[in-house]
Design an enzyme around this catalytic site. Structure first.
Site, short mmCIF file in Angstrom:
data_model
loop_
_atom_site.label_atom_id
_atom_site.label_comp_id
_atom_site.label_asym_id
_atom_site.label_seq_id
_atom_site.Cartn_x
_atom_site.Cartn_y
_atom_site.Cartn_z
N HIS A 142 -13.38 -16.73 17.36
CA HIS A 142 -13.55 -16.40 15.93
C HIS A 142 -14.28 -15.07 15.77
O HIS A 142 -13.84 -14.19 15.00
CB HIS A 142 -14.32 -17.52 15.24
CG HIS A 142 -14.42 -17.36 13.76
ND1 HIS A 142 -13.59 -18.01 12.88
CD2 HIS A 142 -15.26 -16.61 12.99
CE1 HIS A 142 -13.90 -17.68 11.64
NE2 HIS A 142 -14.93 -16.83 11.68
N GLU A 143 -15.40 -14.91 16.47
CA GLU A 143 -16.19 -13.69 16.30
C GLU A 143 -15.47 -12.47 16.88
O GLU A 143 -15.56 -11.36 16.32
CB GLU A 143 -17.57 -13.86 16.95
CG GLU A 143 -18.39 -15.01 16.40
CD GLU A 143 -18.46 -15.03 14.88
OE1 GLU A 143 -18.60 -13.94 14.28
OE2 GLU A 143 -18.40 -16.13 14.30
N HIS A 146 -12.80 -11.22 14.55
CA HIS A 146 -13.35 -10.44 13.43
C HIS A 146 -13.46 -8.95 13.76
O HIS A 146 -13.61 -8.12 12.85
CB HIS A 146 -14.72 -10.97 13.04
CG HIS A 146 -14.69 -12.03 12.00
ND1 HIS A 146 -13.99 -11.91 10.82
CD2 HIS A 146 -15.28 -13.27 11.95
CE1 HIS A 146 -14.16 -13.01 10.09
NE2 HIS A 146 -14.92 -13.85 10.76
N GLU A 165 -11.84 -14.62 6.97
CA GLU A 165 -12.33 -15.83 7.63
C GLU A 165 -11.18 -16.77 7.98
O GLU A 165 -11.18 -17.40 9.04
CB GLU A 165 -13.36 -16.55 6.75
CG GLU A 165 -14.64 -15.78 6.50
CD GLU A 165 -15.41 -15.45 7.78
OE1 GLU A 165 -15.13 -16.06 8.84
OE2 GLU A 165 -16.28 -14.58 7.72
#
Length: 734
Positions: A142-143, A146, A165
């Site tokens: 997820h990070e 980003h 998100e």
């Protein structure tokens, strides 16, 4: 950015002046600096543009061994994302810093310098819980995702934060299914769907896309519901435009808007062009128009599937409404969506990626259509392949029966995701009285014979638990329903048969003990005591690690001072990771002993322990799930509100905590006290209180047996309003 040079200052001893390379054009919120004495392990990967990208993982040196999984995953994740997007990582390096004391499961995707809690970067070398590994891995994905979604291209304003998100969350599943399928991240997909569908109730939830201005309102955008719903919405988009168009659309989006700001409308326009080029969307359809019905209104549709006498299949959309919710009983507003319908049947079951392309669309103007059915009218029909659409499905009684027969005959014909979907849909429809519970009993009958996927079985376990909870809270004494629950439990929970018990020493003991199964409980207690005394066999030790929470929970519920003392001391072990402590706290919260519950609650006051806020949150949330501890947990929060406010220094967490400890209460007196507490601490929100109060009183259910439910909702609305409308100022707490 990497440093350019370092020069000792002549005027100040032991000080160094360091200059860094110039950053690319970027949002200021992504700039970060970490000053620490941490050390790092370094690795690298070859980018698609031929550059060697340096990756450094930072932590305390004695914890280097816990970086093993992240060390192996991160370069592969970076390469997989680059290959998918066709866009290289922009910066020359990526640092990922594990900060001691940072909130559990928290991370921030600063560009090139990801800061996160220890539990999201460190993994114990002997950890073997697949779910724990999956959650660990998805946080890292997820990070890193980003670095493209949000960093390379930034939202024009916070109203569109769900867009970044949602895409970052979607790629957790895409990436890990490719590089680590053994982690079984499909279970996370099911959890996201269930979380989104459960909370997305008409007239209560809010749309994904709504305007925000104030800081607390913006902060409210970053809640679990928004992440879950946005990710499943994008999963649906990917399914109806097709993989090729979706991938090409992202490539064009990054190319066109890199180092710039964009919004969802820009992406929808690109995706429309790519899906028309791929012939997955007709020239008359526009992704933006379709998605407006999903992002600018709350709720979701229920698709009714009926067989017409002429052999056609009638598909009809209506808003899904929970009839047990007083605020939706008089709901009359016309709401409709552009719904992509993917389907297959028992005569020729197909579940490939291409088969998820819609066979028909239901629209706001045409909410019901009839399509050709299979030649054999006695074969099952299944809508919403691989959980690709954000909606629930109800079948006529014959449809449910044919699906149940297929599951009993050979459940593997229907993929695990769709089996989980069928179970979730049928139980939910029974809960809201659309179907009788006999239908769900019939559907889960196959579980008593075969189901190798634990996450599918867990869906049924959760719903049966909800039935039991509703019966207990509402004081329902329904012999017929009680009998059905017992039958369902015999299907859902593997029986404690003689054969399984004979495998005890080989590590095959069933750890899920029934309340009245004394022999099972005694064996778990023997196993746990052997674990304490270090007298277990290697197989038993492996079993204890594999089923840590289940075994510890049973031991601490039924055990005595020995078991409790061991757990208490284990929770104080300074070398234990937050991940392990979380498991211990959740197990300790299983106790039914009042004195132990109070001891666990009071742990936060002990100066020698110095309990972290995240530990307090885990304890209170876990106790709130225990019927024997709920009331004590709620009273504790109310009596110690001021202390906990200072302890957490986080208004949204206080809101969520109060909702957690009150949501299952059936005591009108206690709920009225909580309501008074809310008004006392959020007195500036009185106008919102009056609006919510008037709204609830205007229903036909005021002063009925649902009054406690209404008060629970009022508390939730008030707390949400207090944060959403900026009543809580962060300056008071930081």
């Amino acid at each position: 950015m990497p440093s350019n040079s370092s020069t000792s200052l002549k005027t100040v001893d032991d000080w160094v002046w360091t200059t860094f390379e110039k950053t690319p054009v970027m949002s200021t919120y992504l700039l970060a600096c970490v000053i620490s004495e941490l050390e790092y392990l370094e690795t690298s990967y070859l980018s698609i543009n031929g550059r060697n990208i340096t990756i450094r993982l930072w932590t305390e040196k004695q914890k280097f061994s816990q970086l093993d999984l992240a060390y192996r995953l991160v370069p592969t994740i970076m390469k997989t994302l680059e290959d998918y997007f066709g866009i290289p990582y922009t910066l020359p390096k990526l640092d990922m810093v594990s900060l001691p004391g940072y909130d559990l499961a928290r991370a921030m995707e600063n560009w090139g310098l990801i800061v996160q809690s220890e539990s999201t970067l460190l993994q114990e070398s002997d950890a073997n819980d697949p779910m724990e590994k999956a959650i660990f891995a998805i946080t890292i994905v997820h990070e890193i995702a980003h670095q493209w979604f949000g960093n390379l291209v930034t939202s024009r304003w916070w109203s569109d934060i769900w867009f970044n998100e949602g895409l970052a969350t979607l790629f957790e599943n895409i990436v890990l299914n490719e590089i680590a399928p053994e982690l079984g991240v499909d279970v996370i997909t099911v959890l996201f769907f269930q979380q989104a569908l459960f909370h997305d109730t008409l007239n209560i939830s809010i749309p994904l896309n709504y305007p925000v201005e104030l800081l607390p309102t913006i902060e409210h955008k970053f809640d679990g519901f928004a992440y879950a719903k946005a990710s499943v919405i994008f999963r649906m988009v990917k399914s109806f435009v097709g993989d090729e168009a979706f991938k090409n659309g992202l490539h064009r989006y990054f190319n066109q808007f890199q180092f710039k700001a964009a919004n969802s409308t820009d992406f929808w326009a690109i995706l429309t062009q790519e899906s028309r080029r791929a012939c997955t969307l007709s020239p008359r359809k526009h992704v933006g128009r379709i998605m407006k019905t999903w992002t600018e209104q709350s709720g979701y549709p229920l698709i009714q599937v009926d067989r017409n006498p002429n052999g056609t299949i009638q598909l009809t959309q209506t808003p899904f409404i929970d009839s047990s919710n007083p605020l939706t009983d008089n709901f009359t507003e016309t709401v409709a969506w552009w719904v992509p319908i993917s389907m297959t049947n028992g005569a020729d079951p197909k579940f490939s990626l291409d088969d998820r392309i819609p066979v028909v669309w239901l629209t706001p103007k045409v909410p019901s259509v009839a399509i050709k059915g299979p030649d054999d009218t006695n074969v099952w029909i299944l809508v919403n392949l691989q959980y690709s659409g954000y909606y629930r499905v109800n079948y006529d009684r014959l449809g449910w029966e044919l699906l149940s027969e297929q599951l009993i005959r050979n459940h593997t014909v229907i993929p695990p995701l769709n089996r989980a979907q069928l179970i979730d849909d049928v139980f939910t429809l029974c809960h809201v009285k659309t179907l009788p519970y006999e239908v769900s009993v019939r559907l889960v009958e196959y579980l008593g014979r075969a189901e190798e996927e634990n996450f599918v079985r867990s869906v049924a376990v959760g719903h049966v638990g909800r039935i039991k909870q509703m019966m207990a809270l509402q004081g329902i004494h329904d012999e017929k329903l009680d009998a059905m629950v017992k039958v369902m439990m015999t299907y859902i929970v593997p029986t404690q048969n003689t054969e399984s018990r004979n495998h005890y020493n080989s590590g095959q003991l069933d750890v899920h003990c029934h309340n009245d199964d004394k022999l099972c409980v005694d064996r778990i207690l023997d196993l746990f005591r052997g674990y304490i005394n270090d007298t277990v066999t290697p197989a038993q030790s492996s079993l204890t690690k594999k089923h840590f929470e289940d075994i510890w929970c049973t031991a601490l519920r039924y055990g005595g001072p020995l078991e409790w003392s061991y757990a208490w001391n284990s929770s104080r072990d300074s070398s234990a990771t937050l991940s392990k402590k979380r498991k211990i706290f959740k197990a300790m919260a299983c106790t039914t002993d009042t004195s132990r519950i109070k001891q666990l609650l009071s742990r936060v006051f002990l100066p020698k322990i110095n309990q972290e806020p995240i530990e307090t949150s885990i304890i209170l949330n876990s106790l709130a799930e225990n019927p024997s501890a709920r009331l004590l947990a709620m009273k504790f929060v109310m009596l110690n509100w001021a202390f906990l406010n200072k302890h957490f220094r986080n208004p949204p967490r206080m809101r969520d905590l109060l909702v957690a400890v009150t949501r299952r209460s059936s005591s009108l007196n206690e709920l009225e006290k909580v309501c008074s507490l809310v008004i006392k601490h959020y007195k500036h929100v009185m106008i919102l209180i009056l609006v919510a109060w008037h709204k609830i009183r205007s229903t036909n259910f005021w002063k009925t047996k649902r009054t406690s439910w209404v008060l629970q909702l009022l508390i939730s609305l008030l707390l949400q309003s207090a944060v959403t409308y900026g009543i809580l100022s962060y300056r008071r707490y930081t």
